[in-house]
Design a protein around this motif. Structure first.
Motif, PDB file in Angstrom:
ATOM      1  N   ALA A 165       0.844  -1.192   0.000  1.00 14.43           N
ATOM      2  CA  ALA A 165       0.000   0.000   0.000  1.00 14.43           C
ATOM      3  C   ALA A 165       0.876   1.238   0.000  1.00 14.43           C
ATOM      4  O   ALA A 165       1.952   1.265   0.606  1.00 14.43           O
ATOM      5  N   HIS A 166       0.449   2.272  -0.713  1.00 12.53           N
ATOM      6  CA  HIS A 166       1.091   3.585  -0.802  1.00 12.53           C
ATOM      7  C   HIS A 166       2.326   3.615  -1.705  1.00 12.53           C
ATOM      8  O   HIS A 166       2.636   4.659  -2.274  1.00 12.53           O
ATOM      9  N   THR A 167       3.046   2.489  -1.852  1.00  7.68           N
ATOM     10  CA  THR A 167       4.253   2.505  -2.679  1.00  7.68           C
ATOM     11  C   THR A 167       4.149   1.613  -3.916  1.00  7.68           C
ATOM     12  O   THR A 167       4.830   1.850  -4.921  1.00  7.68           O
ATOM     13  N   GLY A 168       3.341   0.571  -3.854  1.00  2.00           N
ATOM     14  CA  GLY A 168       3.243  -0.370  -4.958  1.00  2.00           C
ATOM     15  C   GLY A 168       4.406  -1.336  -5.042  1.00  2.00           C
ATOM     16  O   GLY A 168       4.500  -2.110  -6.001  1.00  2.00           O
ATOM     17  N   VAL A 179      -2.078   2.140  -4.759  1.00  2.88           N
ATOM     18  CA  VAL A 179      -3.252   2.458  -3.951  1.00  2.88           C
ATOM     19  C   VAL A 179      -2.813   2.991  -2.589  1.00  2.88           C
ATOM     20  O   VAL A 179      -1.948   2.396  -1.946  1.00  2.88           O
ATOM     21  N   PRO A 180      -3.400   4.132  -2.143  1.00  3.60           N
ATOM     22  CA  PRO A 180      -4.471   4.899  -2.783  1.00  3.60           C
ATOM     23  C   PRO A 180      -3.976   6.062  -3.629  1.00  3.60           C
ATOM     24  O   PRO A 180      -4.781   6.870  -4.077  1.00  3.60           O
ATOM     25  N   GLY A 181      -2.662   6.170  -3.852  1.00  4.66           N
ATOM     26  CA  GLY A 181      -2.106   7.346  -4.512  1.00  4.66           C
ATOM     27  C   GLY A 181      -2.718   7.645  -5.859  1.00  4.66           C
ATOM     28  O   GLY A 181      -2.986   8.804  -6.193  1.00  4.66           O
ATOM     29  N   ILE A 184      -6.085   9.258  -5.363  1.00  2.00           N
ATOM     30  CA  ILE A 184      -5.950  10.622  -4.838  1.00  2.00           C
ATOM     31  C   ILE A 184      -5.548  11.576  -5.957  1.00  2.00           C
ATOM     32  O   ILE A 184      -6.091  12.675  -6.100  1.00  2.00           O
ATOM     33  N   THR A 185      -4.592  11.137  -6.805  1.00  2.00           N
ATOM     34  CA  THR A 185      -4.139  11.970  -7.920  1.00  2.00           C
ATOM     35  C   THR A 185      -5.263  12.228  -8.914  1.00  2.00           C
ATOM     36  O   THR A 185      -5.441  13.350  -9.404  1.00  2.00           O
ATOM     37  N   GLN A 186      -6.040  11.198  -9.209  1.00  2.00           N
ATOM     38  CA  GLN A 186      -7.057  11.315 -10.250  1.00  2.00           C
ATOM     39  C   GLN A 186      -8.330  12.001  -9.765  1.00  2.00           C
ATOM     40  O   GLN A 186      -8.950  12.769 -10.511  1.00  2.00           O
ATOM     41  N   PHE A 187      -8.717  11.740  -8.504  1.00  2.00           N
ATOM     42  CA  PHE A 187     -10.021  12.216  -8.040  1.00  2.00           C
ATOM     43  C   PHE A 187      -9.943  13.232  -6.903  1.00  2.00           C
ATOM     44  O   PHE A 187     -10.955  13.832  -6.552  1.00  2.00           O
ATOM     45  N   GLY A 188      -8.759  13.416  -6.335  1.00  2.00           N
ATOM     46  CA  GLY A 188      -8.621  14.334  -5.218  1.00  2.00           C
ATOM     47  C   GLY A 188      -8.790  13.621  -3.889  1.00  2.00           C
ATOM     48  O   GLY A 188      -9.421  12.565  -3.805  1.00  2.00           O
ATOM     49  N   ALA A 189      -8.237  14.210  -2.842  1.00  2.00           N
ATOM     50  CA  ALA A 189      -8.218  13.569  -1.531  1.00  2.00           C
ATOM     51  C   ALA A 189      -9.619  13.313  -0.994  1.00  2.00           C
ATOM     52  O   ALA A 189      -9.885  12.286  -0.362  1.00  2.00           O
ATOM     53  N   GLN A 190     -10.559  14.246  -1.247  1.00  2.00           N
ATOM     54  CA  GLN A 190     -11.892  14.109  -0.689  1.00  2.00           C
ATOM     55  C   GLN A 190     -12.674  12.966  -1.337  1.00  2.00           C
ATOM     56  O   GLN A 190     -13.484  12.302  -0.674  1.00  2.00           O
ATOM     57  N   ALA A 191     -12.461  12.739  -2.605  1.00  2.00           N
ATOM     58  CA  ALA A 191     -13.231  11.723  -3.337  1.00  2.00           C
ATOM     59  C   ALA A 191     -12.504  10.388  -3.452  1.00  2.00           C
ATOM     60  O   ALA A 191     -13.063   9.420  -3.981  1.00  2.00           O
TER      61      ALA A 191
END
Length: 235
Positions: A165-168, A179-181, A184-191
């Motif tokens: 997780a977080h690094t792949g 995941v989840p980076g 977060i990059t594509q949809f933003g932190a909130q979504a």
């Protein structure tokens, strides 16, 4: 158990063609991503399925998106009764998630896979298994998650394809998202949390690329999804 003919198939070996039992050849195919004709495929059947006595989804600490295929030959239908022949069920995986061509009933590969699955199906008649698609994922699960449990879900369900997780790190292929980076990059932190749940529940059918299979309600509970979100620091 059904009596299946003992069939020998010719396969290419280091010393030329070799005749081996069909079930043995089928076991090799089950483990081989080259069963798919796509040069981009990284999945083998065993990436998402086992063929072992045990629970439908959790076998040897694996949490699979696909059912355990023990006793599958004795079932009247597959894919939640959407497919009524085992070959069509296999071809659904080959086409939708492995990007390959369909097998016909007279293909040696189809015969070998059937022989392998038949060898792991000692019960002549078994009930069909449900497949409940979680359609409404407009919001993440409301249940309280727990990071320790989430780490176990990640290890059992996600790590074999997505790596750490977080690094792949250690992911199956560079095409598997980090995941989840990536979310977060594509949809933003909130979504991002909703996007991760969408991907879990709808897989490749979320229409954001990739070939990930989805997790039905039987394969992963809302509680497990909530635990996973906490572990990923999205809740």
């Amino acid at each position: 158990m059904r009596q299946t003919a003992f069939v020998l198939l010719l396969v290419a070996g280091c010393g030329g063609d070799q005749a081996i039992p069909a079930a043995q050849f089928g076991a090799r195919l089950f483990d081989d991503e080259k069963l798919s004709t796509s040069p981009f495929n990284a999945f083998a059947c065993r990436t998402c399925h086992t063929v072992e006595a045990g629970a439908p989804f959790v076998v040897q600490e694996r949490l699979d998106s696909g059912y355990n295929l023990a006793d599958t030959v004795g079932r009247p239908s597959w894919w939640g009764s959407y497919q009524t022949t085992l070959l069509d069920a296999i071809n659904t995986c080959l086409e939708s998630f492995m990007g390959g061509r369909r097998l016909s009933a007279d293909d040696d590969q189809a015969r070998a896979l059937y022989a392998y699955l038949d060898a792991g199906s000692p019960t002549p008649q078994v009930a069909a298994l449900p497949l409940t698609i979680v359609r409404d994922v407009a919001a993440p699960p409301t249940s309280t998650g727990e990071a320790r449990r989430g780490s176990q879900v990640w290890a059992a369900a996600c790590r074999r394809c997505h790596g750490a997780a977080h690094t792949g790190a250690g992911r199956l292929t560079s095409k598997a998202s980090i995941v989840p980076g990536s979310s977060i990059t594509q949809f933003g932190a909130q979504a991002a949390a909703v996007a991760v749940v969408e991907k879990i529940r709808h897989g490749r059918f979320f229409n954001i690329g990739g070939v990930m299979p989805f997790y039905s309600a039987e394969a992963m509970t809302d509680q497990q999804v909530a635990d996973l979100l906490v572990y990923l620091r999205l809740r």
